[in-house]
Design an enzyme around this catalytic site. Structure first.
Site, short mmCIF file in Angstrom:
data_model
loop_
_atom_site.label_atom_id
_atom_site.label_comp_id
_atom_site.label_asym_id
_atom_site.label_seq_id
_atom_site.Cartn_x
_atom_site.Cartn_y
_atom_site.Cartn_z
N HIS A 117 -72.76 -37.93 14.41
CA HIS A 117 -72.80 -38.01 15.87
C HIS A 117 -71.64 -38.84 16.45
CE1 HIS A 117 -75.06 -41.90 15.19
NE2 HIS A 117 -74.34 -42.25 16.25
N ASP B 7 -77.33 -36.66 9.69
CA ASP B 7 -76.25 -37.28 10.45
C ASP B 7 -75.20 -37.89 9.53
OD1 ASP B 7 -75.19 -37.92 13.02
OD2 ASP B 7 -75.85 -40.00 12.77
N SER C 67 -72.76 -47.14 14.59
CA SER C 67 -73.05 -45.83 14.01
C SER C 67 -72.05 -45.49 12.93
CB SER C 67 -73.02 -44.74 15.09
OG SER C 67 -74.15 -44.83 15.91
#
Length: 1300
Positions: free
Chosen positions: A127, A156, A263
């Site tokens: 992402h 992911d 992330s």
């Protein structure tokens, strides 16, 4: 969807940009039972969010922000591989981290959201998207890497292909086994924490920052993706099953919630099977619960996704059957699988061989990989290569005979070797393996990092030159191997201790450092090299500071310069590199936002104020006041100083000798140096260097081990310094100062012509061996020991012999001796006789005067030879002797004045000339028992003279039994003084009023034993006198030359033993007369002998010459005659009566006759009765000396020994065609007909005459004579004697004759 934008100032662009304020939130009910109903918010951490409800929360209630940043950046206590780490909290308590080696976070990219997995690959979260700035452009260290492609997987997980091989790290090359159950994962990846095995993981990231303190959250929304703010923590894995890993970020007090911007950052777990850290997954999102709890979700490691991308960008080239692989116009031929589809792919070569470029080859993001332990040769005239770099895996070797593109940097990884043989005209970045520089100026610049790489010189001027020689050691550095070449640097561009300059060649290299301003080298120097820093003139601010380390057996040489060796202030993370700045005009500066550094410092101001540790928040990599410093070890052969300054600063351990001339040496220097760019010295894309040196006061422990030779110099040893002078100290016109707090130990002796000033501690000991036994060491100070502080301590123990006066006006301490010491502590390498002469049988000997009326002295097992008036406040003497004596400059009587004296089992030896004497005066208090008074007579006492000489005085009411008289052996007599005690109104005295003298039988016996050595040497010569003539009776030659060597040992009472080696050579001739054969001959001799007894030892060298004749009647009768002269050079050392060592010469004459009859029992067997008489002359000798002030002499006159011998020999001959052997045995009796010479001894008690004694012994011998051919004969005989006062224990006699 509505989007809200606001104008924000960007620190990156330096201007205003539009920023979305939209925040995304997904809500759902938790699955599972109703009783676990919860409200959660799931947030992708890569989305920009204006609210701080999901921001990073470093809990600083009891920890510092810097702790979290040090954690992620492997700084401070969090070094890769470190164990038993404890964090000191703000309240002073500690938190011990899980029991596991700390991870190496170098695979984590600068911005935190990607992680290198080796080569040109990294992992992140899908992402984040390909175009996200932290993914599209990734940075490690000073290098920038562009993403060229990626591959993703559910949910992911993403892996990126980069345009270059990453040189800063080997990467996190392995992932966890995600197929395991949680229990299996606990067994494999669990670690002990607080007494329990738990599934704990470590992480690092640099998302949006906020801090939580006592429940209150302070946001710093503008801080994200800043490499300086990379922070981390350890978390508990709550859920391993399913497609996500869930971690509890708040399970312990050291908690740091993963934030927006984190992330893609990796989660590391420790593999207990492989003993290494592996990646479990990458951050996907966070769950925030209604109860305030927080979990982070991680996408699991996906090896298939990684392999698919690697396969896409790999092309295998098997060269096993190919002679040459050719690359031309982007096409590979000659390998049996020719292809044009190689662009952007890693060409993975196996099999070894030649690779030929027939045109320049731009492989885009593809590299050259050499995958086995083979040798490859890359050729191509002037063609060039460009690509991801060169990977020499598995020990492969590549001979690089082409050029790399000069508009690009060559990246080199892999543990093998890249042998560069052409000038490249470009830059090199290397992080692993070996690069050989085989051409002049091989590269323009070299960037070496990660600590796993080596650059080796293999040509003159292989480096490019300039101030840094074109080599830059970035984070964790690497090794520059000089390989036998000399190299000069103005400055070495090194950022930390990972930089190493070495020489692995057997040919010595010279490393010259020529900085023109103050400069710190953070790295290490080792191997076979000398280090030089020579300047024509001396000037300030040109100091070379070493805070890494040195390890060489070679030398360092300084001329006209300054050198400091110190530890390194431990580096810490900083909030920002540089100060806050804003380029907007004043009316618009509010748009720049606030100074987040000041804001962070403000959140911890109260803790800093309370703990007094401003260095925790000052945004500096290090601070002079910080307590944590890394110790640097500096080991070398000899440091040569000429008109230079050398200092050893805090946290330095220096091992080596120093030779100084006109120089200044400081050990424990309070001035320290730090570099505010340490760890960040390399700038730009890796080819720039900066330093910001700060100097100031900072003290820590300093260690020095070695020896010092100094002339016209100064030496200062300061507080907190420990110096162990394990080698000799020689100080000529050099003042030494030991300041308060310094601790100095010397072991191998010292000589000084200048005062030694002591405010700290100086200990002088013997030299210890591996068994912690001691050889005596001598400490000779021609000036004085000055105790200049109340805390000064002067210590001598363990076989130290100290010479030099002591002066002090302070309440200092003097401690001599060791009450547990005795001769058993002597090293086996030491002569006990030498030790006895040096130490007098005590642990310590001290010769000098002590003028220290306010000081205290303790003497245990010490021999104090007091050479001048002395004064002490207190003296405690146990098992010691105070021996009053004179010195070259002071022949007077001396007085020892003490306020308080406690003495037990000690002796006080004083001198007197029968009218004056030495004195002991106790002013305030005297106590003790079993002490004796001894008196040395400088003049011979006469019985009729009345004596009344005061020796000791003390306050009245002192116990008169503190002292008693004792006999003393002086010379050859026992002298007992008559001591009378008298008490008056104010004092009690002990006075000499007479004496008693008797002969000392042991000393007399020892003197006689020493003088009997000449007789025993005479006897050994007698035993060898007639050997030649005995041989003549077993040979038939006309004339010949012969040689004989004899070796033997003997013994007598009193521990006497001797040994000798006697060599004879000679010639003789046979004359045939009527009825008899007459032999005449000439001989020369040399004898080496040594003798020892309980109280003496020595050696004698003798040379002699003689004439001999032997007549053998046909009937069997014979007569032998010999005359001989021998000269003796003697050297003997005696330990009785103070005789010491004497060198003297003597001589002796010998005249001998032997008669006998050889009766043949058979033709080959015989019996031979014999008788011998030897008359001789032995020269006398005389010694005169003084013992304890008394005149002594020993003398023996010339004397004439007469020695007889009777005996019988038997023998038998055995013969063959051309050989003959005769065996014989003998038994005899040897006896003195005249007594040995008389010895005369004289001392204070008069004259003693020792008459010589007669001795006798039985002699036994066996031997063989062999005849080989007509003209060669040799013989061997063994002898022994018994029943004598002196006996030959064994003797061997070998002879050889050649007839002509």
């Amino acid at each position: 969807m509505n989007k809200i934008y606001s104008l924000k100032y960007s620190h990156i662009t330096g201007g205003l940009i539009a920023v979305s304020e939209l925040s995304g939130r997904v809500s759902s009910r938790a699955t599972g039972k109703k009783k676990h109903k919860r409200i959660l918010a799931l947030c992708f951490l890569g989305l920009l969010q204006s609210s701080y409800s999901f921001a990073s929360q470093m809990d600083i209630s009891n920890f510092y922000i810097r702790d979290y940043m040090d954690f992620a950046q492997n700084k401070g206590i969090f070094q890769a591989g470190a164990t038993n780490i404890e964090i000191v909290k703000k309240d002073g308590s500690t938190l011990k981290l899980p029991e596991v080696p700390f991870p190496d976070f170098s695979p984590v990219a600068n911005k935190g959201s990607t992680t290198s997995i080796g080569g040109a690959y990294s992992i992140t979260a899908t992402h984040n998207t390909k175009n996200h700035h932290s993914v599209a452009t990734q940075n490690w260290g000073n290098s920038t890497y562009k993403q060229t492609d990626w591959n993703t997987s559910h949910p992911d997980f993403a892996v990126s292909r980069l345009d270059k091989f990453v040189v800063e790290t080997r990467g996190a090359t392995e992932g966890a086994d995600i197929s395991l159950s949680k229990q299996q994962a606990l067994e494999r990846y669990g670690v002990n924490y607080k007494g329990e095995k738990k599934l704990i993981a470590f992480r690092a990231g640099s998302g949006v920052v906020s801090v939580k303190k006592n429940g209150r959250i302070t946001p710093f929304n503008e801080v994200s993706y800043k490499p300086e703010m990379l922070n981390g923590s350890f978390v508990h894995i709550d859920d391993w099953s399913g497609w996500l890993i869930l971690t509890n970020n708040q399970f312990d007090e050291f908690n740091n919630i993963a934030s927006q911007g984190d992330s893609g950052s990796a989660l590391f777990v420790y593999d207990n099977q492989k003993k290494k850290w592996v990646v479990a997954g990458t951050v996907w999102g966070i769950y925030n619960y209604a109860n305030g709890k927080n979990h982070a979700a991680y996408s699991k490691w996906n090896q298939t996704t990684i392999d698919n991308l690697k396969n896409k960008y790999s092309y295998n080239v098997d060269m096993s059957g190919a002679q040459v692989a050719t690359i031309e116009n982007g096409k590979l031929t000659g390998t049996g699988s020719d292809t044009t589809d190689i662009k952007n792919k890693d060409l993975i070569f196996t099999g070894g061989g030649d690779i030929l470029l027939k045109s320049s080859f731009d492989n885009g993001a593809g590299g050259l990989v050499f995958n086995d332990k083979k040798t490859y040769r890359v050729n191509g005239d002037d063609f060039t290569f460009k690509g991801a770099g060169v990977d020499t895996r598995n020990g492969s070797t590549v001979e690089w005979n082409i050029r790399y593109d000069n508009k690009d940097n060559l990246h080199k990884i892999g543990d093998g070797t890249l042998d560069v043989r052409k000038t490249q005209n470009t830059n090199l970045k290397t992080g692993e393996g070996l690069v050989i520089l085989g051409a002049e100026k091989t590269f323009n610049n070299i960037y070496i990092t990660s600590g796993d790489g080596t650059v080796r010189l293999n040509a003159e001027n292989a480096l490019s030159g300039g101030e840094y020689n074109g080599i830059f050691f970035a984070k964790n550095g690497g090794t520059l191997d000089l390989n036998g070449y000399n190299q000069s640097f103005n400055k070495i561009a090194a950022t930390d201790s990972g930089a190493v300059i070495t020489n692995t060649s057997t040919k010595k290299s010279i490393l010259s450092l020529n900085n023109t301003a103050d400069y710190i080298y953070h790295g290490n120097i080792n191997g076979n090299l000398d280090v030089l820093q020579h300047h024509e003139t001396k000037k300030e601010n040109r100091r070379l500071i070493l805070d890494g380390g040195v390890d060489t057996t070679n030398d360092i040489s300084l001329r006209n310069t300054q050198l400091s060796m110190q530890g390194h202030a431990t580096e810490h993370a900083i909030y920002r590199d540089g100060a806050f700045s804003c380029s907007l005009p004043a009316p618009m500066r509010f748009l720049c936002g606030s100074d987040y550094v000041a804001g962070m410092q403000n959140t911890e101001a109260d803790a800093v104020k309370q703990n007094g540790n401003a260095y925790k928040t000052n945004n500096a990599v290090s601070d002079l006041s910080q307590p944590d410093w890394e110790t640097g070890t500096f080991r070398f052969g000899t440091l040569h100083l000429e008109n230079s300054d050398f200092s050893v600063g805090r946290n330095a351990n220096v091992i080596g000798d120093i030779q100084a001339s006109k120089s200044n040496i400081t050990i424990g220097d309070t001035t320290a140096y730090i570099d505010l760019h340490a760890g960040k010295n390399i700038t730009g894309d890796g080819f720039g260097f900066r330093q910001n040196i700060v100097r100031g006061n900072s003290q820590g422990e300093t260690l020095f081990t070695g020896g010092i030779t100094a002339e016209d110099s100064t030496i200062v040893i300061k507080d907190k310094a420990k110096a162990l002078f394990s080698n000799y100290v020689y100080l000529l016109n050099t003042k030494a100062t030991i300041e308060n707090g310094a601790d100095v130990t010397t072991q191998s002796g010292m000589f000084s012509t200048s005062d030694i000033s002591i405010s700290g501690n100086l200990s002088m000991t013997g030299n210890p061996d591996k068994d912690n036994k001691f050889e005596p060491s001598i400490y000779l100070n021609d000036a004085s020991y000055l105790l200049t502080d109340d805390s000064a301590r002067l210590v001598a123990k363990n076989k130290a012999s100290v010479v030099g006066d002591i002066h002090s006006t302070k309440s200092a301490s003097i401690m001599f001796g060791h009450d547990e010491s005795d001769l058993s502590q002597l090293s086996d390498r030491t002569s006990k006789g030498l030790a006895l002469g040096l130490l007098g049988g005590f642990d310590v000997s001290y010769r000098g005067s002590v003028n220290a009326p306010s000081a205290s002295a303790t003497m245990n097992n010490t021999w104090w030879q007091l050479t001048g008036d002395s004064a002490l406040k207190t003296l405690k003497s146990t098992n010691s002797m105070v021996y009053f004596t004179d010195s070259a400059n002071n022949k007077k009587f001396h007085t020892l004045t003490v306020d308080e004296l406690a003495t037990s089992n000690s002796a006080y030896a004083m001198r007197t000339n029968l009218s004056e004497s030495d004195k002991l005066e106790v002013k305030k208090h005297l106590s003790g028992e079993n002490n004796i008074l001894l008196v040395d007579f400088l003049q011979k006492p006469t019985p009729e003279k009345q004596l009344n000489i005061e020796l000791v005085s003390a306050p009245k009411d002192t116990n008169e039994n503190v002292f008693k008289a004792s006999k003393q052996t002086i010379g050859f007599s026992d002298v007992t003084p008559v001591i009378t005690t008298r008490e008056t109104d104010d004092k009690i005295t002990w006075s000499l009023t007479g004496y008693n003298t008797v002969a000392n039988k042991e000393a007399t016996r020892n003197a006689a034993a020493l003088f009997s050595v000449d007789y025993k040497a005479f006897l050994n010569e007698v035993n060898n006198l007639n050997k030649r003539m005995g041989d003549l009776r077993d040979i038939n030659g006309e004339a010949g030359a012969w040689a004989r060597i004899m070796s033997g040992t003997g013994s007598a009472s009193g521990g006497f033993s001797d040994n000798y080696t006697h060599v004879q050579v000679g010639v003789d001739k046979k004359h045939e007369l009527d009825g008899l054969d007459l032999f005449t001959g000439f001989t020369v001799t040399h004898t080496d002998s040594s003798a020892s007894a309980d109280v003496f030892s020595g050696k004698t060298k003798s040379v002699g010459a003689g004439l001999y004749a032997s007549a053998m009647v046909d009937s069997g009768a014979y007569i032998d005659l010999i005359g001989k002269y021998v000269h003796h050079d003697n050297e003997y050392t005696a330990t009785f009566a103070g005789l010491g060592t004497r060198d003297y010469s003597t001589h002796s004459w010998y005249a001998g006759a032997e008669a006998g009859y050889r009766y043949h029992v058979t033709e080959d067997a015989w019996i031979e009765p014999q008788a011998e008489l030897v008359y001789g002359s032995v020269s006398g000798k005389q010694f005169a000396w003084k013992d304890q002030g008394m005149h002594l002499s020993m003398k023996d006159k010339d004397y004439n020994p007469l020695i007889g011998r009777t005996g019988v020999d038997v023998g038998k001959s055995f013969s063959g065609k051309d050989w003959k052997v005769t065996a014989r045995a003998g038994l005899g009796y040897q006896f003195d007909l005249l007594a040995n010479g008389e010895t005369v001894l004289r001392d204070a008690s008069g004259e003693k005459r020792i008459k010589g004694e007669k001795d006798s012994r039985m002699l036994m011998s066996v031997g063989l004579n062999a005849e080989i051919r007509d003209n060669v004969r040799f013989g061997l005989e063994f002898e022994k004697s018994a029943f004598g006062k002196y006996n030959v224990d064994n003797a061997v006699n070998a002879n050889f004759r050649y007839s002509f």
